[in-house]
Each structure stands twice: as C-alpha cells, then as structure tokens.
Design an enzyme around this catalytic site. Structure first.
Site, PDB file in Angstrom:
ATOM      1  N   ASP A 272       5.381  -0.330  -3.244  1.00 39.72           N
ATOM      2  CA  ASP A 272       5.129   0.593  -3.200  1.00 39.72           C
ATOM      3  C   ASP A 272       3.645   0.715  -2.064  1.00 39.72           C
ATOM      4  OD1 ASP A 272       3.383   3.182  -3.297  1.00 39.72           O
ATOM      5  OD2 ASP A 272       2.461   3.377  -5.761  1.00 39.72           O
TER       6      ASP A 272
ATOM      7  N   ALA B 240     -12.799   4.733  -2.752  1.00 39.82           N
ATOM      8  CA  ALA B 240     -12.508   4.437  -4.637  1.00 39.82           C
ATOM      9  C   ALA B 240     -11.658   2.651  -4.421  1.00 39.82           C
ATOM     10  CB  ALA B 240     -12.363   5.180  -5.368  1.00 39.82           C
TER      11      ALA B 240
ATOM     12  N   ASN C 202      -4.140   3.654  12.045  1.00 38.44           N
ATOM     13  CA  ASN C 202      -2.787   2.512  12.523  1.00 38.44           C
ATOM     14  C   ASN C 202      -2.777   3.126  14.192  1.00 38.44           C
ATOM     15  OD1 ASN C 202      -1.676   5.522  12.181  1.00 38.44           O
ATOM     16  ND2 ASN C 202      -1.233   4.831   9.718  1.00 38.44           N
TER      17      ASN C 202
ATOM     18  N   SER D 135       4.709  -5.139  10.388  1.00 40.62           N
ATOM     19  CA  SER D 135       4.455  -6.208  11.879  1.00 40.62           C
ATOM     20  C   SER D 135       2.892  -6.588  11.603  1.00 40.62           C
ATOM     21  CB  SER D 135       4.306  -5.116  12.678  1.00 40.62           C
ATOM     22  OG  SER D 135       5.725  -4.696  13.337  1.00 40.62           O
TER      23      SER D 135
ATOM     24  N   ASP E 177      -5.872   0.705   2.471  1.00 38.92           N
ATOM     25  CA  ASP E 177      -7.060  -0.527   1.714  1.00 38.92           C
ATOM     26  C   ASP E 177      -7.434  -1.038   1.457  1.00 38.92           C
ATOM     27  OD1 ASP E 177      -7.905   2.522   2.388  1.00 38.92           O
ATOM     28  OD2 ASP E 177      -6.892   3.762  -0.328  1.00 38.92           O
TER      29      ASP E 177
ATOM     30  N   SER F  32      -0.069  -6.766  -1.332  1.00 39.79           N
ATOM     31  CA  SER F  32      -0.546  -5.292  -2.165  1.00 39.79           C
ATOM     32  C   SER F  32       0.255  -3.933  -2.821  1.00 39.79           C
ATOM     33  CB  SER F  32      -1.908  -4.110  -1.455  1.00 39.79           C
ATOM     34  OG  SER F  32      -1.346  -4.316  -1.063  1.00 39.79           O
TER      35      SER F  32
ATOM     36  N   GLY G 280      -8.066   7.450  -4.260  1.00 35.80           N
ATOM     37  CA  GLY G 280      -9.188   7.687  -3.022  1.00 35.80           C
ATOM     38  C   GLY G 280      -9.733   6.531  -2.915  1.00 35.80           C
TER      39      GLY G 280
ATOM     40  N   ILE H 219      -7.919  11.163  -8.380  1.00 37.99           N
ATOM     41  CA  ILE H 219      -7.317  10.298  -9.039  1.00 37.99           C
ATOM     42  C   ILE H 219      -5.293  10.880  -8.388  1.00 37.99           C
ATOM     43  CG2 ILE H 219      -5.837  11.172 -11.673  1.00 37.99           C
ATOM     44  CD1 ILE H 219      -8.656  10.085 -11.672  1.00 37.99           C
ATOM     45  N   ASP H 220      -4.233   9.481  -8.534  1.00 40.88           N
ATOM     46  CA  ASP H 220      -3.531   9.421  -7.583  1.00 40.88           C
ATOM     47  C   ASP H 220      -1.997   9.663  -8.480  1.00 40.88           C
ATOM     48  OD1 ASP H 220      -4.611   8.949  -5.962  1.00 40.88           O
ATOM     49  OD2 ASP H 220      -4.400   6.961  -5.723  1.00 40.88           O
TER      50      ASP H 220
END
Length: 302
Positions: free
Chosen positions: A242, A44, A185, A219, A248, A278, A41, A14-15
């Site tokens: 955000d 998820a 990354n 980039s 993800d 996103s 997560g 849970i964020d």
C-alpha cells in the site's frame, strides 16, 4: 545528539480504505476484498513519521466534534505527539479520506471537514511554539491562507520550513523563496511553479531557483541543494502492499534528519529508505517504520 523539535501544521483525517482487485467503472458495483479504517491526514501522518523516527513533535490543526476526533487524539497521543494545539471545532465533522487500493496503488478523495477551520490567526497566536521549533512542516490540506501565514511567521522567526505542496496549487515566487525546502513530485512541481516539464527530472530541477527534493516513487528522489548541486537517490526494490502514506513518511524522515544536522543528500537517502519500508504494510500511519528499522534496512541494503 539533541532530540529534534518539529512542529507540524496540517490536516488530521480518518482514512477509510477499501481493497479491491478491480477498480469499478462509472455506475458499476463490485465486491471488494477488505475494508479498514486508519488515522491519517497528511499533517497527522507526517507528525507520526517524525515521532517514530525520534523527534519531539507538536501538532497544530483542527478536528471535529465527533468520535473520529477522539480516535485521532488517542492514536497520536500514543505516539507521544503533543496535541495541546489541536482545536476541536463545534458542529463540524472531522476530515476523512476515502481510499481505494488496487494492485498496490491508491486513489484518494479527501473531505476536509474541520481541517478547513484552521485559520491564520490560530497559527499566529502560537508564535512562541513556532519559535521553539527546529523545523516546521506544512502541506496543502488546510486553507492556503493559513499555509502562507505559517510560512511567513516561521521565516520571520528564522525557523526553517518544509512544504509538501499536495494537493498542488500555484504559489507565488516570493513565498517559495521563504521556504527551506519544498518536496513535490514531478507533476506537483510543474503546477506549483508553472515551470515547463522537460525530458528529465534533473532538467526540471535546474529551472527551479531554490533548494528542492522531488520525490519519484519507486525511482527514489532527486534533489537540488542551496549551492545548486543536483543529485539522485535511487529507490529500493520492495514488495509493495500500500503506497498510502509513503510520501508523508518521506517528508517526516527528511525533516528529522535535516533537523539533526544531516546534509541534504544524507537526509534524502534516509527518507527514501524510510518510505520504501512504509509501502510494505497496509495503512498510512500503521506502515510507518521506527528509526532502528530504517537504519537496519539501510545497513542490510548496502
């Protein structure tokens, strides 16, 4: 085109997102702008990204014995993700991520909770599920020994694996060689491989012996194919709200397109567009786009 079947082995959290104009200093208290709670997560998130982009998704992971676990089951179930193999761990809390968003960027602290109860034997018991997959996706928010066991199992079955190595840790060369693709990354690649960071992304990729897609934020992404060919997919200019979940989304989009038979270049182009969309919305899963939106965005941008 047959629907891609993707199995995601990873974390469910849970964020808890706090928005603020200024990041507090040590010992300082500030008044923030807003607080939100989202399902998240890395595992998820990638499962949701794949499902929204058209794949049939199976999730393997662990949640605690609490109300947050039901929130996750409801949210992923609403995306038609198969939750049969998500285990409830008694007396454990579901994992959480404490996220602070400032000026469109984020800082994250993850408390793994039940995610660290996903053991190698849990995955090995699901050999038939792995064998029926077109692709397996993994990350580093579950125990490393479970990641390694999952890679070895999928490799033995001839099922390609995409590993998103975050949070980054050093990995053995023989394990990396069993992956279809790794998606770090630049800083994660240096940690995972121990390679020396050079002046350009291309020079770093040249040192890595296997296929790779390296994300580069605004980039875009750099890639190296199975034949050693190098490429760069530029990013898109969008209004950033955000960045949580952008990586993800990228990984999910990449997995879906590769599972459908796209080239690495085509898959990376699609993934860069999906991740750009996103970041225009708040929240990891809530900001993940549907397939038709990504395709329209690419068409509009060309």
């Amino acid at each position: 085109m047959a629907q891609a079947k993707i199995t995601v082995i990873g974390s469910l959290n849970i964020d808890m997102v706090t928005e603020t104009d200024v990041m507090p200093q040590q010992g300082e208290t500030l008044i923030g702008n807003a607080f939100s709670s989202f399902t998240g997560g890395k595992g998820a998130n990638q499962a949701v990204a794949c499902a929204r982009l058209g794949a049939a998704v199976t999730m393997i992971g662990c949640v605690g014995e609490d109300a947050m676990a039901q929130q996750l089951r409801d949210a992923l179930g609403a995306e038609n993700i198969d939750m049969t193999y998500v285990k409830t761990v008694p007396y454990k809390a579901t994992g959480i991520a404490a996220i602070t968003v400032t000026e469109g960027d984020n800082r994250i602290i993850v408390i793994p909770g039940a995610n660290h109860c996903l053991l190698p034997e849990d995955v090995l018991a699901l050999k038939e599920v792995i064998a029926a997959s077109d692709m397996v996706m993994l990350q580093h928010e579950i125990p490393l020994e479970t990641v390694e066991a999952s890679i070895k199992l999928a490799h033995s079955l001839g099922i390609p694996v995409i590993l998103n190595p975050a949070p980054a840790v050093r990995l053995p060369e023989q394990l990396l060689a069993q992956l279809h693709l790794i998606t770090p990354n630049e800083s994660e690649l240096a940690i995972v491989t121990g390679l020396e960071r050079k002046n350009t992304p291309e020079s770093l990729l040249e040192q890595y012996p296997n296929p790779i897609v390296m994300t580069a934020g605004s980039s875009g992404a750099y890639y190296k194919g199975a034949n050693g060919e190098l490429g760069h997919i530029p990013g898109y200019k969008v209004e950033v709200v955000d960045t949580t979940g952008a990586g993800d989304t990228f990984n999910g989009a990449l997995a879906v397109k590769l599972s459908e038979g796209a080239s690495l270049q085509e898959a990376a182009q699609f993934a860069v567009a999906a991740s750009a969309l996103s970041v225009t919305k708040l929240g990891a899963q809530s900001g993940m786009p549907l397939r038709h939106a990504v395709e329209a965005f690419i068409k509009q941008s060309n």
